[in-house]
Motif scaffolding. Structure first.
Motif, mmCIF file in Angstrom:
data_model
loop_
_atom_site.group_PDB
_atom_site.id
_atom_site.type_symbol
_atom_site.label_atom_id
_atom_site.label_comp_id
_atom_site.label_asym_id
_atom_site.label_seq_id
_atom_site.Cartn_x
_atom_site.Cartn_y
_atom_site.Cartn_z
ATOM 1 N N GLY A 66 0.787 -1.089 0.040
ATOM 2 C CA GLY A 66 -0.006 0.033 0.180
ATOM 3 C C GLY A 66 0.981 1.347 -0.046
ATOM 4 N N ALA A 67 1.948 1.074 0.466
ATOM 5 C CA ALA A 67 2.758 2.403 0.671
ATOM 6 C C ALA A 67 3.585 2.840 -0.872
ATOM 7 C CB ALA A 67 4.129 2.040 1.448
ATOM 8 N N VAL A 68 3.567 1.907 -1.796
ATOM 9 C CA VAL A 68 4.135 2.208 -3.088
ATOM 10 C C VAL A 68 3.058 2.273 -3.997
ATOM 11 C CG1 VAL A 68 6.438 1.138 -2.525
ATOM 12 C CG2 VAL A 68 4.576 -0.328 -3.715
ATOM 13 N N PHE A 69 1.884 1.634 -3.757
ATOM 14 C CA PHE A 69 0.816 1.945 -4.878
ATOM 15 C C PHE A 69 0.445 3.261 -5.019
ATOM 16 C CE2 PHE A 69 -3.541 2.035 -6.148
ATOM 17 C CZ PHE A 69 -3.583 1.053 -7.041
ATOM 18 N N PRO A 70 0.492 4.049 -4.123
ATOM 19 C CA PRO A 70 -0.016 5.778 -4.434
ATOM 20 C C PRO A 70 0.854 6.400 -5.587
ATOM 21 C CG PRO A 70 0.176 5.412 -2.145
ATOM 22 C CD PRO A 70 0.634 4.169 -2.685
ATOM 23 N N LEU A 71 1.878 5.826 -6.019
ATOM 24 C CA LEU A 71 2.671 6.167 -7.347
ATOM 25 C C LEU A 71 1.566 6.604 -8.285
ATOM 26 C CD1 LEU A 71 5.257 6.763 -8.937
ATOM 27 C CD2 LEU A 71 5.307 4.346 -9.737
ATOM 28 N N GLY A 72 0.819 5.538 -8.747
ATOM 29 C CA GLY A 72 -0.073 5.794 -9.735
ATOM 30 C C GLY A 72 -1.009 6.982 -9.632
ATOM 31 N N VAL A 73 -1.496 7.097 -8.401
ATOM 32 C CA VAL A 73 -2.639 8.299 -8.517
ATOM 33 C C VAL A 73 -1.713 9.510 -8.324
ATOM 34 C CG1 VAL A 73 -4.308 9.334 -6.735
ATOM 35 C CG2 VAL A 73 -4.361 7.023 -7.237
ATOM 36 N N ALA A 172 -8.723 11.415 -1.279
ATOM 37 C CA ALA A 172 -7.574 11.552 -1.473
ATOM 38 C C ALA A 172 -7.452 12.862 -2.843
ATOM 39 C CB ALA A 172 -6.694 10.700 -2.305
ATOM 40 N N ILE A 173 -8.513 12.736 -3.794
ATOM 41 C CA ILE A 173 -8.442 13.596 -4.736
ATOM 42 C C ILE A 173 -8.879 15.125 -4.279
ATOM 43 C CG2 ILE A 173 -9.567 14.281 -7.166
ATOM 44 C CD1 ILE A 173 -7.487 12.029 -7.137
ATOM 45 N N TRP A 174 -9.889 15.065 -3.329
ATOM 46 C CA TRP A 174 -10.531 16.235 -2.831
ATOM 47 C C TRP A 174 -9.503 16.848 -1.920
ATOM 48 C CZ3 TRP A 174 -15.149 18.590 -2.353
ATOM 49 C CH2 TRP A 174 -15.327 19.299 -1.216
ATOM 50 N N MET A 175 -8.509 16.136 -1.133
ATOM 51 C CA MET A 175 -7.473 16.988 -0.225
ATOM 52 C C MET A 175 -6.350 17.257 -1.113
ATOM 53 S SD MET A 175 -7.374 14.842 3.258
ATOM 54 C CE MET A 175 -6.559 13.319 2.650
ATOM 55 N N ALA A 176 -6.176 16.691 -2.356
ATOM 56 C CA ALA A 176 -5.238 17.368 -3.131
ATOM 57 C C ALA A 176 -5.568 18.444 -3.768
ATOM 58 C CB ALA A 176 -4.975 16.255 -4.420
ATOM 59 N N TYR A 177 -6.717 18.631 -4.004
ATOM 60 C CA TYR A 177 -7.187 20.037 -4.614
ATOM 61 C C TYR A 177 -6.925 21.267 -3.471
ATOM 62 C CZ TYR A 177 -9.556 18.406 -8.776
ATOM 63 O OH TYR A 177 -9.876 18.089 -9.930
ATOM 64 N N GLY A 178 -6.789 20.823 -2.216
ATOM 65 C CA GLY A 178 -6.690 21.446 -1.147
ATOM 66 C C GLY A 178 -5.368 21.991 -0.913
ATOM 67 N N ALA A 179 -4.236 21.371 -1.665
ATOM 68 C CA ALA A 179 -2.843 21.769 -1.496
ATOM 69 C C ALA A 179 -2.343 22.712 -2.584
ATOM 70 C CB ALA A 179 -1.904 20.410 -1.460
ATOM 71 N N ASP A 180 -1.542 23.374 -2.543
ATOM 72 C CA ASP A 180 -1.003 24.397 -3.516
ATOM 73 C C ASP A 180 0.261 24.154 -4.034
ATOM 74 O OD1 ASP A 180 -3.019 26.438 -3.907
ATOM 75 O OD2 ASP A 180 -2.443 27.454 -2.072
ATOM 76 N N ASP A 181 0.978 23.144 -2.977
ATOM 77 C CA ASP A 181 2.386 22.728 -3.727
ATOM 78 C C ASP A 181 2.431 21.356 -3.865
ATOM 79 O OD1 ASP A 181 2.463 21.681 -1.069
ATOM 80 O OD2 ASP A 181 3.831 23.550 -0.588
ATOM 81 N N ILE A 182 3.493 20.788 -4.577
ATOM 82 C CA ILE A 182 3.651 19.504 -4.958
ATOM 83 C C ILE A 182 3.809 18.633 -3.584
ATOM 84 C CG2 ILE A 182 5.299 17.766 -5.911
ATOM 85 C CD1 ILE A 182 5.704 19.692 -8.204
ATOM 86 N N SER A 183 4.660 18.939 -2.708
ATOM 87 C CA SER A 183 4.789 18.063 -1.580
ATOM 88 C C SER A 183 3.310 17.929 -0.861
ATOM 89 C CB SER A 183 5.779 18.820 -0.746
ATOM 90 O OG SER A 183 5.492 20.022 -0.295
ATOM 91 N N ILE A 186 1.350 15.441 -2.752
ATOM 92 C CA ILE A 186 1.391 13.881 -2.428
ATOM 93 C C ILE A 186 1.188 13.452 -0.935
ATOM 94 C CG2 ILE A 186 3.552 12.562 -2.372
ATOM 95 C CD1 ILE A 186 5.113 14.265 -4.381
ATOM 96 N N LEU A 187 1.533 14.375 0.092
ATOM 97 C CA LEU A 187 0.896 13.837 1.162
ATOM 98 C C LEU A 187 -0.739 13.526 1.235
ATOM 99 C CD1 LEU A 187 3.166 16.036 3.572
ATOM 100 C CD2 LEU A 187 3.315 13.373 3.435
ATOM 101 N N ALA A 188 -1.478 14.519 0.541
ATOM 102 C CA ALA A 188 -2.810 14.429 0.538
ATOM 103 C C ALA A 188 -3.214 13.124 -0.084
ATOM 104 C CB ALA A 188 -3.433 15.826 -0.070
ATOM 105 N N ILE A 189 -2.469 12.909 -1.215
ATOM 106 C CA ILE A 189 -2.910 11.629 -1.947
ATOM 107 C C ILE A 189 -2.338 10.372 -1.089
ATOM 108 C CG2 ILE A 189 -2.519 10.332 -3.802
ATOM 109 C CD1 ILE A 189 -2.072 13.119 -5.437
ATOM 110 N N TRP A 190 -1.053 10.221 -0.635
ATOM 111 C CA TRP A 190 -0.372 9.049 -0.055
ATOM 112 C C TRP A 190 -1.311 8.245 0.909
ATOM 113 C CZ3 TRP A 190 1.764 6.928 4.287
ATOM 114 C CH2 TRP A 190 2.603 6.020 3.895
ATOM 115 N N PHE A 191 -1.934 9.072 1.887
ATOM 116 C CA PHE A 191 -2.543 8.450 2.923
ATOM 117 C C PHE A 191 -3.911 7.598 2.749
ATOM 118 C CE2 PHE A 191 0.660 10.775 5.449
ATOM 119 C CZ PHE A 191 0.925 9.848 6.274
#
Length: 275
Positions: A66-73, A172-183, A186-191
């Motif tokens: 599960g820790a490496v699968f988020p690469l795709g998203v 994950a997608i919802w929270m990714a919209y909430g972030a302004d930078d790449i890092s 990535i954190l929003a998507i990963w968990f």
């Protein structure tokens, strides 16, 4: 790391869904192919990581996968792609805000499900089967075992599992919209993505890779695949559209209406200027 509050995220998701609704067919198909391939590469990485791990590690093996699968998203969101499960959030929100029609939603979902499938098959056949990354040794064993576990679920089990999956994916997608930078993205998507994979929920696009990979290796059949595809697709649609888009759309309906009102005013000014 800067981030937006949920009210602002709702407006951003509506804008994104509205843009997706009017995207040209060629662009939708190309980006859909990429998204299907990206998710499959994440699953392929999962298989290559966990296949050689000792059985004594138990659920820790699932956590590592599960820790490496988020690469795709992460690739879909940051590099660009049209992912069916994510669009179940964005297009639904845009439709609720009257920035897209049901016809546009259906058109997008249909184009994306086909192109995601082609992208997933590409990775499963050429990288998995031809190169042998899922077709030999312990990697074949892991691929078949994973695919078999998914097709062994009853219709109801697969549907409910699909709900849980896309609830987390769309969060994950919802929270990714909430972030302004790449890092932050990535954190929003990963968990959440790590969570759904470790739990074992079913994702219709991920299954487009792993079950055909097992089929190409001579295990299972396309009947098995499509028997799994239908309930997981329905479950993912419910998880993304109802548990995320509809619920947040209800809570932040005032913000969404402000977006609709602003767009209508802009259109009105454009019409007046043309006249």
């Amino acid at each position: 790391m800067a981030f937006h509050n949920p009210q602002r995220i709702a407006r951003l998701v509506v804008d994104a869904g509205a843009n997706k609704a009017v995207m040209s067919v060629p662009n939708t198909l190309v980006l859909g192919f990429l998204a299907g391939a990206f998710i499959s590469l994440g699953f392929l990485l999962n298989i290559r990581v966990v296949a050689n791990l000792p059985s004594e590690w138990g659920s820790f093996t699932s956590l590592l996968g599960g820790a490496v699968f988020p690469l795709g998203v992460i690739l879909v969101v940051l590099a660009g792609g049209e992912l069916l499960t994510g669009n179940m959030l964005a297009l639904t929100m845009a439709t609720l805000a009257r920035r897209a029609t049901l016809g546009q939603l259906s058109r997008n979902w249909l184009l994306v499900v086909v192109s995601n499938f082609v992208g997933a098959l590409f990775v499963a056949y050429f990288f998995g089967h031809i190169v042998g990354l899922t077709g030999t040794g312990v990697f074949l064993t892991e691929t078949v075992a994973t695919a078999q576990e998914k097709v062994d679920h009853s219709f109801t089990q697969a549907l409910i599992s699909g709900i849980g999956c896309n609830w987390l994916v769309c969060l994950a997608i919802w929270m990714a919209y909430g972030a302004d930078d790449i890092s932050g993205k990535i954190l929003a998507i990963w968990f959440p993505i790590m969570g759904f994979v470790t739990i074992g929920f079913q994702n219709v696009v991920a299954n487009m890779f792993v079950i055909p990979a097992a089929i190409f290796a001579g295990h299972m059949s396309w009947v098995d695949y499509f028997s799994n595809f239908v309930p997981v697709l329905i479950g993912n649609a419910i998880g993304g559209s109802l548990f995320v888009a509809f619920m947040y759309g209800f809570v932040y309906r005032k913000e969404i209406r402000l977006v609709e009102s602003h767009v209508n005013k802009v259109k009105s000014k454009v019409v007046d200027f043309k006249i």
